[in-house]
Motif scaffolding. Structure first.
Motif, mmCIF file in Angstrom:
data_model
loop_
_atom_site.group_PDB
_atom_site.id
_atom_site.type_symbol
_atom_site.label_atom_id
_atom_site.label_comp_id
_atom_site.label_asym_id
_atom_site.label_seq_id
_atom_site.Cartn_x
_atom_site.Cartn_y
_atom_site.Cartn_z
ATOM 1 N N THR A 537 -4.878 -21.887 -16.981
ATOM 2 C CA THR A 537 -4.181 -22.205 -18.232
ATOM 3 C C THR A 537 -4.684 -21.324 -19.352
ATOM 4 O O THR A 537 -5.733 -20.742 -19.247
ATOM 5 C CB THR A 537 -4.396 -23.657 -18.655
ATOM 6 O OG1 THR A 537 -5.706 -24.049 -18.342
ATOM 7 C CG2 THR A 537 -3.397 -24.544 -17.983
ATOM 8 N N PHE B 14 -6.344 -31.463 -24.924
ATOM 9 C CA PHE B 14 -6.722 -30.056 -24.802
ATOM 10 C C PHE B 14 -6.583 -29.450 -26.174
ATOM 11 O O PHE B 14 -5.469 -29.234 -26.641
ATOM 12 C CB PHE B 14 -5.830 -29.329 -23.807
ATOM 13 C CG PHE B 14 -5.954 -29.850 -22.402
ATOM 14 C CD1 PHE B 14 -7.100 -29.590 -21.659
ATOM 15 C CD2 PHE B 14 -4.950 -30.611 -21.838
ATOM 16 C CE1 PHE B 14 -7.230 -30.068 -20.370
ATOM 17 C CE2 PHE B 14 -5.079 -31.097 -20.544
ATOM 18 C CZ PHE B 14 -6.219 -30.821 -19.810
ATOM 19 N N PHE B 17 -3.800 -30.682 -28.577
ATOM 20 C CA PHE B 17 -2.719 -31.270 -27.797
ATOM 21 C C PHE B 17 -3.204 -32.485 -27.011
ATOM 22 O O PHE B 17 -4.169 -32.436 -26.272
ATOM 23 C CB PHE B 17 -2.163 -30.218 -26.842
ATOM 24 C CG PHE B 17 -1.072 -30.744 -25.964
ATOM 25 C CD1 PHE B 17 0.191 -30.966 -26.482
ATOM 26 C CD2 PHE B 17 -1.322 -31.034 -24.627
ATOM 27 C CE1 PHE B 17 1.194 -31.469 -25.676
ATOM 28 C CE2 PHE B 17 -0.319 -31.542 -23.824
ATOM 29 C CZ PHE B 17 0.935 -31.745 -24.354
ATOM 30 N N ALA B 19 -2.832 -34.660 -24.108
ATOM 31 C CA ALA B 19 -2.158 -34.650 -22.810
ATOM 32 C C ALA B 19 -2.033 -36.055 -22.234
ATOM 33 O O ALA B 19 -1.021 -36.402 -21.642
ATOM 34 C CB ALA B 19 -2.910 -33.744 -21.835
ATOM 35 N N PRO B 38 8.261 -36.596 -15.857
ATOM 36 C CA PRO B 38 8.781 -35.259 -16.143
ATOM 37 C C PRO B 38 7.672 -34.191 -16.187
ATOM 38 O O PRO B 38 6.497 -34.519 -16.228
ATOM 39 C CB PRO B 38 9.437 -35.403 -17.522
ATOM 40 C CG PRO B 38 9.088 -36.744 -18.029
ATOM 41 C CD PRO B 38 8.516 -37.557 -16.938
ATOM 42 N N ASN B 39 8.077 -32.936 -16.197
ATOM 43 C CA ASN B 39 7.112 -31.833 -16.294
ATOM 44 C C ASN B 39 6.253 -31.989 -17.536
ATOM 45 O O ASN B 39 6.747 -32.313 -18.597
ATOM 46 C CB ASN B 39 7.826 -30.475 -16.389
ATOM 47 C CG ASN B 39 8.541 -30.126 -15.110
ATOM 48 O OD1 ASN B 39 9.729 -29.842 -15.119
ATOM 49 N ND2 ASN B 39 7.839 -30.166 -14.009
ATOM 50 N N ALA B 41 4.068 -34.223 -18.100
ATOM 51 C CA ALA B 41 3.821 -35.616 -18.484
ATOM 52 C C ALA B 41 2.338 -35.956 -18.430
ATOM 53 O O ALA B 41 1.862 -36.839 -19.136
ATOM 54 C CB ALA B 41 4.598 -36.547 -17.563
ATOM 55 N N GLY B 42 1.601 -35.255 -17.580
ATOM 56 C CA GLY B 42 0.173 -35.537 -17.473
ATOM 57 C C GLY B 42 -0.261 -35.989 -16.093
ATOM 58 O O GLY B 42 -1.364 -36.496 -15.924
ATOM 59 N N LYS B 43 0.575 -35.779 -15.099
ATOM 60 C CA LYS B 43 0.221 -36.200 -13.737
ATOM 61 C C LYS B 43 -0.960 -35.407 -13.198
ATOM 62 O O LYS B 43 -1.957 -35.983 -12.751
ATOM 63 C CB LYS B 43 1.430 -36.030 -12.802
ATOM 64 C CG LYS B 43 2.675 -36.771 -13.266
ATOM 65 C CD LYS B 43 3.828 -36.552 -12.313
ATOM 66 C CE LYS B 43 4.355 -35.120 -12.293
ATOM 67 N NZ LYS B 43 4.949 -34.670 -13.555
ATOM 68 N N SER B 44 -0.828 -34.082 -13.258
ATOM 69 C CA SER B 44 -1.914 -33.261 -12.701
ATOM 70 C C SER B 44 -3.198 -33.455 -13.491
ATOM 71 O O SER B 44 -4.294 -33.437 -12.923
ATOM 72 C CB SER B 44 -1.531 -31.786 -12.705
ATOM 73 O OG SER B 44 -0.361 -31.583 -11.954
ATOM 74 N N THR B 45 -3.063 -33.649 -14.796
ATOM 75 C CA THR B 45 -4.251 -33.885 -15.621
ATOM 76 C C THR B 45 -4.962 -35.156 -15.167
ATOM 77 O O THR B 45 -6.183 -35.172 -15.001
ATOM 78 C CB THR B 45 -3.833 -34.010 -17.093
ATOM 79 O OG1 THR B 45 -3.111 -32.831 -17.457
ATOM 80 C CG2 THR B 45 -5.048 -34.145 -17.987
ATOM 81 N N HIS B 188 8.026 -34.654 -7.385
ATOM 82 C CA HIS B 188 9.312 -34.623 -8.078
ATOM 83 C C HIS B 188 10.447 -34.904 -7.111
ATOM 84 O O HIS B 188 11.601 -34.992 -7.506
ATOM 85 C CB HIS B 188 9.542 -33.258 -8.723
ATOM 86 C CG HIS B 188 8.677 -33.034 -9.921
ATOM 87 N ND1 HIS B 188 8.731 -33.855 -11.019
ATOM 88 C CD2 HIS B 188 7.738 -32.102 -10.195
ATOM 89 C CE1 HIS B 188 7.863 -33.416 -11.927
ATOM 90 N NE2 HIS B 188 7.246 -32.362 -11.444
HETATM 91 N N1 LIG Z 1 -6.404 -26.812 -19.404
HETATM 92 C C1 LIG Z 1 -5.391 -27.076 -20.226
HETATM 93 N N2 LIG Z 1 -5.377 -26.552 -21.468
HETATM 94 C C2 LIG Z 1 -4.361 -26.819 -22.314
HETATM 95 N N3 LIG Z 1 -3.313 -27.588 -22.021
HETATM 96 C C3 LIG Z 1 -3.260 -28.150 -20.811
HETATM 97 C C4 LIG Z 1 -4.293 -27.904 -19.842
HETATM 98 N N4 LIG Z 1 -3.976 -28.585 -18.715
HETATM 99 C C5 LIG Z 1 -2.804 -29.204 -18.967
HETATM 100 N N5 LIG Z 1 -2.375 -28.949 -20.218
HETATM 101 C C6 LIG Z 1 -1.169 -29.501 -20.845
HETATM 102 O O1 LIG Z 1 -1.168 -30.877 -20.642
HETATM 103 C C7 LIG Z 1 0.138 -31.364 -20.366
HETATM 104 C C8 LIG Z 1 0.132 -32.148 -19.086
HETATM 105 O O2 LIG Z 1 -0.019 -31.258 -18.023
HETATM 106 P P1 LIG Z 1 0.009 -31.690 -16.500
HETATM 107 O O3 LIG Z 1 -0.294 -30.475 -15.713
HETATM 108 O O4 LIG Z 1 -0.856 -32.872 -16.316
HETATM 109 O O5 LIG Z 1 1.531 -32.110 -16.296
HETATM 110 P P2 LIG Z 1 2.252 -32.609 -14.988
HETATM 111 O O6 LIG Z 1 2.701 -33.992 -15.253
HETATM 112 O O7 LIG Z 1 1.415 -32.378 -13.801
HETATM 113 O O8 LIG Z 1 3.530 -31.671 -14.981
HETATM 114 P P3 LIG Z 1 4.291 -30.962 -13.759
HETATM 115 O O9 LIG Z 1 5.283 -31.938 -13.281
HETATM 116 O O10 LIG Z 1 4.971 -29.814 -14.393
HETATM 117 O O11 LIG Z 1 3.285 -30.589 -12.740
HETATM 118 C C9 LIG Z 1 1.035 -30.153 -20.348
HETATM 119 O O12 LIG Z 1 1.704 -30.073 -21.569
HETATM 120 C C10 LIG Z 1 0.089 -28.986 -20.185
HETATM 121 O O13 LIG Z 1 0.597 -27.859 -20.836
#
Ligand SMILES: Nc1ncnc2c1ncn2[C@@H]1O[C@H](COP(=O)(O)OP(=O)(O)OP(=O)(O)O)[C@@H](O)[C@H]1O
Ligand SMILES: [Mg+2]
Lengths: 537, 293
Positions: A537, B14, B17, B19, B38-39, B41-45, B188
């Motif tokens: 990122t 972050f 922002f 998250a 949705p993309n 949303a914060g799942k991977s976080t 998804h």
């Molecule tokens: N290391 C980081 N630094 C800055 N912003 C981050 C970082 N990691 C995630 N984000 C932001 O946090 C938000 C949540 O990200 P995340 O990857 O958790 O989404 P997601 O739900 O997994 O989405 P997707 O369906 O696209 O995989 C996003 O807006 C992303 O840009």
């Protein structure tokens, strides 16, 4: 034909727009570095300065670093002659490296990242991207040449003529174009962008070292070296413009070869064949250490070979030194009065240069851990029983190991070659060389410590460690020529360490720098074990 | 049924922002929890926090009753993880990487590995550099599925897989589930979640907006009704609990609020119904409401 390059001009304009900040820094950086030291050199030239400098630079250690001068008597050694002598090779080398990095980053690297696939899906020719990148690089180097010429001339110094100034600029510019050509060819041959960068820089380094040998033994041989077509133009004295013609032809041939190679390869592939691999892993791979060794193997082996070559190239100069000494009365006096042999003095200087270069490899190994983190290569590994402690200290351990082996190979091959070149007249044995090399071990550890600190607290700054290494290198390089103030030269870590065998070993310094380095690593570890991992990122 | 994952009031920013602002859910043994949204949303976080790759700012995150940041090592011995974009070292082969992951995890099953390599039709002798997106994903999946874990965390595991391979994956997950393991599945591909998940957690802009079993969630939403009648179906449009009314000749389609289903039926019966079909909301319908809202 036309189709292949279709729309290259669109890409070219796009690159200029995208890179304009980089281009400004590039031209100002190299341009001012090349041209703006005229007033400083005027200071040096005062009084007996030119004379003294002429004699200093007759020393083979100096010639192997900065190159030769066509001037044969000290009285003909003008300000212009000195400026070109001391600066041109280094500036040309600098321009070459930057151009090579730029070309790879705009061609092979974009391909590896999948950007070119997107670009190529538009109505853009297969080779338009490479063409735009090389044209951009040439364009920048032409601007650079004029900028250098203009700035140098503007000082209006005696013997810094307009013709010489623009020849100086053009030589630096052509060095950049040669570097770009080499990089473009390597970008086609190598299987990945990092291999392309590594091999292009390796070739440039090799050219530099080979010319160190030929400059001392027989300058005419240096004329066969592509690097020679840039730094042997002798601005302000012989003004040898014709060499630039060779540089031009060489650059052209490189570009033509690169395009022929690119035309017949697939995107993302290189020319070196990919062998079929193993179905199961060897036992030696199955640990963090095994993995890191495997990942760094390519870089380690190429650098270690480079260290050996470097040692051999510098070592072979030793044979010519006595002959050299016979030819210069002043030099002979200088050495007999100081009580240090010319070989010992040479060893002290060259060792510092070599161990500075040896430091690159350990820094690269520590930085590699962050590169992997950033590219999400480790995400699945974080979820295993592997700890951050393991990841961090394995990297550091490998870096220290590479530093130890690097010094051994560099100092050992220098000593081995030197002793055999000197024959019976040898005053040093292999152990003297190894001791002189390991004397600088704390400086290598210090760079590892800095890289570890960056890795733990601000990993994006890992690259800055190279900058500091480059900076210390420049300080040491010019330290021998310019009379830098004490505090200023001490900003380079190597300046704290005595130069053996000319000076005596200093135990407190050795221990202090080692302890500081280990402390830096420990502080880095604290950061690494606490911070969020960064993934792309 | 014991609690494997327990997340309460998770927060993470972050820089400026935000998250995650409030994420809470649980995963129990023998349960597959679908984690969707949705993309961005914060799942991977959330998943990275669970893995101890990043640290949370507030809230609790526990796996096997242990803190995900402090006790990550203990936790990692018993979990498997597959990221949505498996990246591999280009100069190693798929086979070597799988072996490496198994070794670093501990407790890998060589026979399981070989049978999975066959099922997923992976060529393990190829250098990873030459793998397609789907093949890279397979390497990650095979490595994760060949070890015996108590919790499996999948972040969009099937992205890039072809439908055949997708169903191989789903079969494997069903096997794991039957053996009583816990699974957190972010995806998804809603049909996948619908097929596998017992519970669904929907996250949006860092907050949980809906959580429960699929049946529970369905109950809260609308069914899609198609009706054909002799009378004028247009009259249905004004009935309580009818939305998105669309008419074509004497046939109409609308969404019906489940609470008002009885009223709607009464009204419809006055029109001389020829056909009355009511489809339960798919996960997609459910989901769309949250995506759009
Ligand atoms: N290391 C980081 N630094 C800055 N912003 C981050 C970082 N990691 C995630 N984000 C932001 O946090 C938000 C949540 O990200 P995340 O990857 O958790 O989404 P997601 O739900 O997994 O989405 P997707 O369906 O696209 O995989 C996003 O807006 C992303 O840009
Ligand atoms: Mg995600």
């Amino acid at each position: 034909m036309k189709e292949k390059f279709a729309q290259w001009d669109t890409l070219f304009v796009l690159y200029l727009k995208r890179d304009w900040k980089k281009i400004i820094v590039w031209i100002l950086g190299i341009g001012l570095f090349s041209a703006a030291f005229v007033p400083a050199f005027e200071e040096i030239a005062k009084g007996q300065g030119l004379l003294g400098m002429y004699e200093t630079l007759q020393n083979p250690a100096m010639i192997s670093m900065v190159g030769p001068t066509p001037v044969e008597t000290a009285s003909d050694y003008t300000l212009g002659a000195m400026y070109a002598h001391e600066m041109l090779l280094f500036c040309g080398l600098f321009a070459m490296i930057i151009a090579a990095l730029h070309v790879v980053s705009h061609t092979r690297k974009e391909e590896d990242l999948g950007l070119s696939e997107l670009v190529r899906s538009f109505q853009i020719g297969r080779q338009a991207n490479s063409f735009a990148a090389i044209v951009e690089t040439i364009f920048i180097n032409v601007l650079l040449a004029f900028f250098i010429g203009g700035v140098m001339m503007s000082f209006g110094a005696d013997t810094i003529s307009a013709e010489g100034s623009f020849l100086f600029g053009a030589s630096v510019g052509f060095a950049g174009i040669i570097g770009a050509g080499i990089a473009l060819v390597m970008a086609q041959i190598m299987p990945t962008s990092s291999a392309a960068t590594g091999s292009a820089l390796g070739i440039i380094g090799l050219l530099y070292i080979v010319r160190a040998g030929t400059d001392v033994s027989n300058v005419d041989l240096s004329m066969f070296n592509p690097l020679g077509w840039a730094y042997l133009t002798y601005p302000f004295t012989e003004n040898n413009w014709t060499l630039l013609f060779f540089a031009f032809i060489f650059g052209l041939i490189m570009v033509v070869i690169a395009f022929a190679l690119e035309g017949s390869r697939d995107m993302g592939a290189g020319y070196l064949p990919e062998r079929e691999g193993r179905r199961y892993a060897k036992k030696s791979l199955l640990s963090v250490r095994g993995l890191f060794i495997k990942i760094n193997k390519g870089v380690m082996i190429s650098w270690l070979i480079a260290f050996i070559l470097m040692g051999v190239a510098y070592g072979s100069i030793y044979g010519d030194m006595q002959t050299f000494l016979e030819s210069s009365e002043v030099m002979k006096q200088m050495f007999s009065s100081s009580g240090v042999s010319i070989e010992e003095s040479f060893t002290s200087t060259i060792m510092m240069v070599m161990i500075g270069l040896v430091s690159i490899l350990p820094i690269a190994i520590v930085n590699k851990l962050f590169t992997q983190e950033d590219r999400s290569l480790l995400s699945q590994i974080y979820a295993t029983k592997v700890t951050r402690t393991q990841l961090f200290w394995t990297s550091i351990g490998l870096a220290v190991f590479a530093g130890l082996v690097g010094i051994l190979l560099a100092a050992g091959s220098l000593g081995g070659t030197a002793i055999s070149a000197m024959g019976d007249s040898s005053t040093m044995d292999t152990l003297d060389f190894l001791v002189a090399g390991y004397n600088f071990l704390p400086s290598v550890l210090f760079f590892i410590g800095l890289a570890a600190l960056a890795l733990g607290w601000s990993p994006k700054l890992g690259k800055v460690v190279y900058l500091y290494l480059g900076y210390s290198f420049v300080i040491n390089y010019f330290g021998g020529i310019l009379d830098l103030p004490e505090w200023f030269s001490k900003t380079a870590i190597q300046s704290w360490i005595p130069r053996m065998p000319m000076e005596n070993f200093d135990t407190p310094i050795f221990i202090t720098i080692t302890v500081i380095s280990i402390a830096l690593m420990a502080i880095g570890y604290l950061g690494y074990s606490r911070r969020d991992m960064i993934e792309g990122t | 049924m014991t609690e494997i994952v327990n997340v309460q009031g998770l927060q993470k920013s972050f820089g400026k922002f935000r998250a995650l602002s409030d994420v809470s859910f649980t995963v129990n043994t023998g349960e597959v929890v679908g984690f969707i949204g949705p993309n961005g949303a914060g799942k991977s976080t959330t998943i990275r926090i669970l893995l101890g790759i990043i640290n949370r700012e507030a809230g609790d995150a526990e796996i096997f009753g242990k803190d995900t940041w402090k006790d990550s090592l203990e936790i990692h011995k018993r979990i498997s993880y597959v990221p949505g974009d498996v990246t591999l070292w280009g100069n190693l082969t798929g086979g070597e990487i799988i072996d490496l992951f198994l070794k670093l995890h501990g407790g890998g099953d060589k026979q399981k590995r070989d049978s999975l390599i066959k099922r997923f039709e992976l060529d393990p002798k190829k250098k990873a550099k030459g793998y397609s997106k789907g093949n890279r994903q397979k390497v990650g999946l095979i490595a994760a599925l060949s070890v015996n874990s108590d919790l499996y965390i999948f972040d969009e595991p099937t992205s890039g897989l072809d439908p055949l391979m997708e169903s191989v994956f789903q079969e494997e997950v069903e096997k794991i589930k039957e053996s009583g393991k816990a699974i957190l599945l972010s995806s998804h591909i809603l049909s996948e979640v619908e097929r596998l998940a017992d519970k669904v957690v929907i996250v949006r802009q860092g907050e949980i907006v809906e959580a429960g079993t699929l049946d529970e969630l369905r109950h809260l939403t609308r069914s899609t009704v198609t009706i054909e009648a002799e009378g004028d179906v247009a009259e249905m449009a004004s009935v309580n609990g009818v939305f998105n009314f669309k008419q074509k000749d004497n046939q109409a389609t609308f969404s019906a609020n489940n609470q008002y289903l009885n009223d709607i039926l009464m009204e419809a019966s006055k029109l001389g119904v020829k056909k009355f079909e009511s489809a339960p909301p798919t996960l997609e319908d459910l989901f769309m409401r949250h995506y759009e809202g």
